[in-house]
Design a protein around this motif. Sequence first.
Motif, short mmCIF file in Angstrom:
data_model
loop_
_atom_site.label_atom_id
_atom_site.label_comp_id
_atom_site.label_asym_id
_atom_site.label_seq_id
_atom_site.Cartn_x
_atom_site.Cartn_y
_atom_site.Cartn_z
N LEU A 41 0.87 -1.18 0.00
CA LEU A 41 0.00 0.00 0.00
C LEU A 41 0.90 1.22 0.00
CD1 LEU A 41 -2.77 1.31 0.16
CD2 LEU A 41 -2.80 0.87 2.63
N GLN A 42 0.99 1.91 -1.16
CA GLN A 42 1.97 3.00 -1.31
C GLN A 42 1.30 4.37 -1.46
OE1 GLN A 42 4.21 3.09 -4.96
NE2 GLN A 42 2.38 3.05 -6.23
N ASP A 43 2.06 5.39 -1.13
CA ASP A 43 1.64 6.79 -1.32
C ASP A 43 2.09 7.22 -2.71
OD1 ASP A 43 1.42 9.54 -1.41
OD2 ASP A 43 2.24 9.88 0.59
N ASN A 44 1.14 7.40 -3.62
CA ASN A 44 1.55 7.68 -5.01
C ASN A 44 1.87 9.15 -5.27
OD1 ASN A 44 -0.97 8.76 -5.17
ND2 ASN A 44 -1.81 7.22 -6.56
N LYS A 45 1.95 9.98 -4.21
CA LYS A 45 2.38 11.37 -4.39
C LYS A 45 3.77 11.58 -3.78
CE LYS A 45 -1.19 13.43 -6.32
NZ LYS A 45 -2.50 13.33 -5.64
N SER A 46 4.35 10.53 -3.22
CA SER A 46 5.61 10.68 -2.50
C SER A 46 6.74 9.97 -3.22
CB SER A 46 5.41 10.10 -1.09
OG SER A 46 6.63 9.63 -0.54
N ALA A 47 7.79 10.71 -3.58
CA ALA A 47 8.95 10.13 -4.26
C ALA A 47 9.52 9.00 -3.41
CB ALA A 47 10.01 11.20 -4.51
N TYR A 48 9.54 9.20 -2.12
CA TYR A 48 10.04 8.21 -1.17
C TYR A 48 9.26 6.91 -1.27
CZ TYR A 48 10.05 6.10 3.55
OH TYR A 48 10.08 5.25 4.61
N SER A 49 7.93 7.01 -1.18
CA SER A 49 7.08 5.83 -1.15
C SER A 49 7.12 5.06 -2.47
CB SER A 49 5.65 6.25 -0.80
OG SER A 49 4.86 5.14 -0.48
N ILE A 50 7.12 5.79 -3.56
CA ILE A 50 7.16 5.16 -4.89
C ILE A 50 8.49 4.42 -5.07
CG2 ILE A 50 7.21 5.61 -7.39
CD1 ILE A 50 5.39 8.11 -6.71
N GLY A 51 9.58 5.07 -4.68
CA GLY A 51 10.91 4.47 -4.84
C GLY A 51 11.09 3.24 -3.98
N LEU A 52 10.61 3.34 -2.75
CA LEU A 52 10.78 2.22 -1.81
C LEU A 52 9.92 1.02 -2.24
CD1 LEU A 52 12.53 1.71 0.56
CD2 LEU A 52 10.86 2.83 2.04
N THR A 53 8.73 1.30 -2.73
CA THR A 53 7.86 0.23 -3.24
C THR A 53 8.55 -0.52 -4.37
OG1 THR A 53 5.82 1.38 -2.68
CG2 THR A 53 5.67 -0.25 -4.46
N GLU A 54 9.13 0.23 -5.30
CA GLU A 54 9.78 -0.36 -6.47
C GLU A 54 10.89 -1.33 -6.02
OE1 GLU A 54 12.56 -0.95 -9.48
OE2 GLU A 54 13.04 0.74 -8.17
N VAL A 55 11.72 -0.89 -5.07
CA VAL A 55 12.83 -1.74 -4.62
C VAL A 55 12.30 -2.95 -3.85
CG1 VAL A 55 14.92 -1.88 -3.24
CG2 VAL A 55 14.34 0.27 -4.35
N VAL A 98 9.42 -4.50 -4.00
CA VAL A 98 8.74 -5.45 -4.88
C VAL A 98 9.78 -6.26 -5.65
CG1 VAL A 98 7.31 -5.62 -6.98
CG2 VAL A 98 6.58 -4.17 -5.07
N ARG A 99 10.79 -5.57 -6.20
CA ARG A 99 11.82 -6.26 -6.99
C ARG A 99 12.59 -7.25 -6.12
NH1 ARG A 99 16.54 -3.93 -8.07
NH2 ARG A 99 15.68 -1.84 -7.85
N LYS A 100 13.04 -6.81 -4.96
CA LYS A 100 13.87 -7.67 -4.10
C LYS A 100 13.06 -8.85 -3.56
CE LYS A 100 17.64 -5.29 -4.36
NZ LYS A 100 18.78 -5.83 -5.12
N PHE A 101 11.84 -8.55 -3.08
CA PHE A 101 11.02 -9.60 -2.48
C PHE A 101 10.70 -10.68 -3.53
CE2 PHE A 101 6.96 -11.32 -0.76
CZ PHE A 101 7.43 -11.74 0.46
N THR A 102 10.45 -10.26 -4.76
CA THR A 102 10.17 -11.20 -5.84
C THR A 102 11.41 -12.02 -6.19
OG1 THR A 102 8.63 -9.53 -6.66
CG2 THR A 102 9.08 -11.37 -8.12
#
Length: 365
Positions: A158-172, A174-178
């Motif tokens: 569940l990410q904050d789509n207005k926050s550079a921080y939240s978008i960036g952290l989600t991306e990492v 998701v990639r690592k966990f996968t």
Amino acid sequence: GDVPGTPPPPPAPSGTLLLGVATALTGGQATFGISTRNGIELAIKEANAAGGVKGQKLAMKVYDNQGKPEESAQAVSRLITQDKVLVILGDVASSNSLAMAEKAQPAGVPMISPSSTNPAVTEKGDYIFRVCFIDPFQGFVMAKFARDALKAANVAVLQDNKSAYSIGLTEVFVRKFTEMGGKITATESFSQGDTDYRAQLTAIKKTQPDAIYVPGYYSEVGIIARQARELGLKVPLLGGDGWDSEKLFELGGTAIQGSYFSNHYSPDNQEPRVQKFVADYKAAYGGVPDALAALGYDAANVAIDALKRAPDTSGPAVRDAIAQTKNFPGIAGTITLDDKRNAVKSAVVLKVGDGKAEFVTTVNP
Ligand code: PHE
């Protein structure tokens, strides 16, 4: 004696070296900014008590950016043109620091973010530094903790789509966990300041995750935790440094207990310099310093150390001195700045308890 008609001499030059601060003192990020300002103020007081720098006292000029990128940019313009600060310290939220760096870099005024973790901040140019780790590491830390320590196979985000921080952290994450063999069951979004997360949480609940990754800030996370529990979602929430605030316990109550987040430091670290900082901070401000306070203190001390070493206080000289920071003993770890102007440091994982975040483990880069 006095010659009649002679004007009095001009006042002596004030003799202060001014540090500029732009951070949130009001709004949904207010505890971030207040802690940061306190940490910076404590560092300046100590440096002045020890004789100042280059025979001069240090002072700071602080502007409230209200947690907003536009206000952050304006504050930096004012710090540069009006106040003529030597170094800018700030901000916490990456979206604010990105806007600040865009003003500081072309003006040639060095900027040190204490705690912004999005990689793009220091990529704004060679005058922009940070004293904390970056999100590719922080995202990895929580993905690994979810897989190895919690044995989670399925995680929703569940990410904050207005926050550079939240978008960036989600991306990492998701990639690592996968990559580690985990599965992302759902990715839902909100915007800073939202108060109703039930639709997203209901969609997440249907995917039956083992945990929910919420890389947001305390003001939203606390409410999200309560609404998740109301909807019968009992699994732990996982997050990053943005959870770090005493307000998280108040907003999240028992709903947030048992959840985990990655962070920069733990006040339970028994190293003497950490315990001295915790005691001095408590004496001055009356609370246990969070990571923002520790990193604000560290950023100010790195700036002060650079001002001491620089041959003069011009932008290029101070920039070069900051870039040469090596093995600097910070409260949130030892600081060596790499060629991308980032600090490479370990992270801690904390578990939310009753009014307190408990130390779980340290993860080295
Ligand atoms: N790392 C967060 C960001 O970049 C800010 C933050 C740091 C918040 C530390 C709390 C504690 O937006």
